[in-house]
Write a protein that holds these residues in place. Sequence first.
Motif, PDB file in Angstrom:
ATOM      1  N   LEU A 168      -8.329  -1.195 -10.778  1.00  0.00           N
ATOM      2  CA  LEU A 168      -7.133  -1.170  -9.938  1.00  0.00           C
ATOM      3  C   LEU A 168      -6.541  -2.573  -9.797  1.00  0.00           C
ATOM      4  O   LEU A 168      -5.321  -2.753  -9.841  1.00  0.00           O
ATOM      5  N   ALA A 169      -7.411  -3.570  -9.629  1.00  0.00           N
ATOM      6  CA  ALA A 169      -6.941  -4.946  -9.477  1.00  0.00           C
ATOM      7  C   ALA A 169      -6.205  -5.412 -10.722  1.00  0.00           C
ATOM      8  O   ALA A 169      -5.168  -6.088 -10.641  1.00  0.00           O
ATOM      9  N   THR A 170      -6.713  -5.055 -11.889  1.00  0.00           N
ATOM     10  CA  THR A 170      -6.067  -5.445 -13.147  1.00  0.00           C
ATOM     11  C   THR A 170      -4.675  -4.857 -13.255  1.00  0.00           C
ATOM     12  O   THR A 170      -3.739  -5.521 -13.717  1.00  0.00           O
ATOM     13  N   ARG A 171      -4.542  -3.640 -12.802  1.00  0.00           N
ATOM     14  CA  ARG A 171      -3.238  -2.972 -12.877  1.00  0.00           C
ATOM     15  C   ARG A 171      -2.174  -3.719 -12.082  1.00  0.00           C
ATOM     16  O   ARG A 171      -1.010  -3.778 -12.489  1.00  0.00           O
ATOM     17  N   PHE A 172      -2.578  -4.323 -10.940  1.00  0.00           N
ATOM     18  CA  PHE A 172      -1.606  -4.983 -10.083  1.00  0.00           C
ATOM     19  C   PHE A 172      -1.700  -6.514 -10.123  1.00  0.00           C
ATOM     20  O   PHE A 172      -1.113  -7.197  -9.294  1.00  0.00           O
ATOM     21  N   GLY A 173      -2.438  -7.015 -11.094  1.00  0.00           N
ATOM     22  CA  GLY A 173      -2.560  -8.461 -11.227  1.00  0.00           C
ATOM     23  C   GLY A 173      -3.257  -9.104 -10.051  1.00  0.00           C
ATOM     24  O   GLY A 173      -2.921 -10.235  -9.657  1.00  0.00           O
ATOM     25  N   GLY A 174      -4.221  -8.419  -9.503  1.00  0.00           N
ATOM     26  CA  GLY A 174      -4.931  -8.939  -8.339  1.00  0.00           C
ATOM     27  C   GLY A 174      -6.368  -9.294  -8.652  1.00  0.00           C
ATOM     28  O   GLY A 174      -6.814  -9.242  -9.804  1.00  0.00           O
ATOM     29  N   GLU A 175      -7.106  -9.671  -7.638  1.00  0.00           N
ATOM     30  CA  GLU A 175      -8.525  -9.993  -7.784  1.00  0.00           C
ATOM     31  C   GLU A 175      -9.367  -8.890  -7.169  1.00  0.00           C
ATOM     32  O   GLU A 175      -8.883  -8.090  -6.368  1.00  0.00           O
ATOM     33  N   VAL A 176     -10.623  -8.846  -7.532  1.00  0.00           N
ATOM     34  CA  VAL A 176     -11.537  -7.857  -6.988  1.00  0.00           C
ATOM     35  C   VAL A 176     -12.655  -8.569  -6.256  1.00  0.00           C
ATOM     36  O   VAL A 176     -13.048  -9.683  -6.639  1.00  0.00           O
ATOM     37  N   MET A 177     -13.145  -7.966  -5.170  1.00  0.00           N
ATOM     38  CA  MET A 177     -14.243  -8.562  -4.406  1.00  0.00           C
ATOM     39  C   MET A 177     -15.173  -7.468  -3.919  1.00  0.00           C
ATOM     40  O   MET A 177     -14.800  -6.289  -3.837  1.00  0.00           O
ATOM     41  N   ARG A 178     -16.398  -7.845  -3.627  1.00  0.00           N
ATOM     42  CA  ARG A 178     -17.385  -6.893  -3.115  1.00  0.00           C
ATOM     43  C   ARG A 178     -17.147  -6.637  -1.631  1.00  0.00           C
ATOM     44  O   ARG A 178     -16.700  -7.537  -0.904  1.00  0.00           O
ATOM     45  N   LEU A 179     -17.471  -5.433  -1.210  1.00  0.00           N
ATOM     46  CA  LEU A 179     -17.362  -5.118   0.216  1.00  0.00           C
ATOM     47  C   LEU A 179     -18.227  -6.052   1.058  1.00  0.00           C
ATOM     48  O   LEU A 179     -17.858  -6.408   2.175  1.00  0.00           O
ATOM     49  N   ALA A 180     -19.360  -6.444   0.499  1.00  0.00           N
ATOM     50  CA  ALA A 180     -20.271  -7.322   1.249  1.00  0.00           C
ATOM     51  C   ALA A 180     -19.645  -8.669   1.562  1.00  0.00           C
ATOM     52  O   ALA A 180     -20.026  -9.346   2.528  1.00  0.00           O
ATOM     53  N   ASP A 181     -18.643  -9.090   0.749  1.00  0.00           N
ATOM     54  CA  ASP A 181     -17.991 -10.389   0.967  1.00  0.00           C
ATOM     55  C   ASP A 181     -16.826 -10.297   1.938  1.00  0.00           C
ATOM     56  O   ASP A 181     -16.241 -11.320   2.301  1.00  0.00           O
ATOM     57  N   LEU A 182     -16.481  -9.092   2.344  1.00  0.00           N
ATOM     58  CA  LEU A 182     -15.294  -8.887   3.164  1.00  0.00           C
ATOM     59  C   LEU A 182     -15.321  -9.663   4.488  1.00  0.00           C
ATOM     60  O   LEU A 182     -14.329 -10.324   4.827  1.00  0.00           O
ATOM     61  N   PRO A 183     -16.410  -9.636   5.278  1.00  0.00           N
ATOM     62  CA  PRO A 183     -16.389 -10.355   6.557  1.00  0.00           C
ATOM     63  C   PRO A 183     -16.105 -11.847   6.420  1.00  0.00           C
ATOM     64  O   PRO A 183     -15.400 -12.429   7.263  1.00  0.00           O
ATOM     65  N   ASP A 184     -16.615 -12.470   5.366  1.00  0.00           N
ATOM     66  CA  ASP A 184     -16.422 -13.912   5.194  1.00  0.00           C
ATOM     67  C   ASP A 184     -15.035 -14.266   4.682  1.00  0.00           C
ATOM     68  O   ASP A 184     -14.595 -15.416   4.819  1.00  0.00           O
ATOM     69  N   ARG A 185     -14.343 -13.290   4.100  1.00  0.00           N
ATOM     70  CA  ARG A 185     -13.042 -13.591   3.506  1.00  0.00           C
ATOM     71  C   ARG A 185     -11.872 -12.908   4.226  1.00  0.00           C
ATOM     72  O   ARG A 185     -10.713 -13.086   3.825  1.00  0.00           O
ATOM     73  N   LEU A 186     -12.155 -12.174   5.267  1.00  0.00           N
ATOM     74  CA  LEU A 186     -11.119 -11.400   5.945  1.00  0.00           C
ATOM     75  C   LEU A 186      -9.976 -12.284   6.441  1.00  0.00           C
ATOM     76  O   LEU A 186      -8.803 -11.884   6.407  1.00  0.00           O
TER      77      LEU A 186
END
Length: 419
Positions: free
Chosen positions: A221-239
């Motif tokens: 999905l990220a490739t389709r929109f030219g975005g990046e992908v991240m793990r759910l586990a990293d979400l709190p630190d990057r929110l």
Amino acid sequence: MAVWALGINHTTAPLDLRGRFAFALDQVGPTLRGLRASYSRQPEAALISTCNRTEIYCAGEQVELEHTLDWLAQAGGVSPTLLRTHSYALQDGFAARHAFRVASGLDSMVLGEPQILGQIKDAVRAAEAEGALGTTLSQLFQRSFAVAKEVRTSTEIGAHSISMAAAAVRLAGQLFEDLAEVKILFVGAGEMIELCATHFAAKNPKSIAIANRTLERGEKLATRFGGEVMRLADLPDRLHEFDAVVSCTASTLPIIGLGAVERAIKRRKHRPMFMVDLAVPRDIEVEVKALEDIYLYTVDDLAGVVQTAQASRQAAVAQAEAIVDAGVQSFLHWVDQRGSVPLIQQLNAQADEWRLSEITRARKLLARGDDVDAVLEALSKGLTQKMLHGAMAELRAGDSEARDRASAAIQHFFLRKER
């Protein structure tokens, strides 16, 4: 054959209650198995579960709505009284009408939205795979698909509809002056997130990120929109990096907690954050909505936005309802005819037995050299005598009232003139 439906939706039950009855697609089979096993005589059954509704459809010898309600209440961990307060129970024609309206998008939060039809088809396939779908419900849903198709092609019911995704973009545009300067995080990678990402991408945001439990699906999905992908586990630190967050996963528990959002707001130095929770049950803890600088919207909060332009669709709605009415009458006629099937089968079997008996006798007569015309005459008389024997016996037996009833029936079936 009786048909009944029990359900809750966005008009009858609050989001948190609906969350108790949300079933992922892979849960539908086991859930139907448990439901059907709870009856003394297993009915046909299907289960539809979306963010806005959970509905059970059944068909059996007799309506058993109370049993269905008690079972569903137990499955959701609530009392039957509470569920009864927020549910609707429908039988026969009313159940069919509801199914047809749902499939056509007439009962959706977004009037005329097409996604519900695909969700119903998925639910029907799951019921078929479980062996829970019989002739009656198969007919009900196949006819609902046909009605939905006619509504879609013959009316403009969905021409002016505002989808949940478009509504989210509209609300974000009210908060941010320029969406091109906004960093957006999408949590999940399902159909709804894909739809939201498509709408937001059209506004050329500053950046797009996809957080998903499995990286492979997120990367696609990220490739389709030219975005990046991240793990759910990293979400709190990057929110804190994101100005807007749109979440829709199949998690049974919130994945974005109050503490994580509080820390993110602090690190953002209280710059506003726009959040949309499209999941049922919730992805974002309800307490988050009370935080300053947080603008959190749920599927229910978007209801007012998606109902705009409704007045211009009223003519299309009336036309769609007429199509639904015709579909319901056709289905009920089919159900009525199904009730005569055993009798029709018995009549055919009896007629075949008489026919074979007379043909066998005629062949024996022909084999010994009897005249063909005489054999045919005997065959025709034998068949007519067998067919009329029961009627003649009724006219000679019983009291006067019984003979009068038999006489009226015989005249109707045997003496009416061909039109």
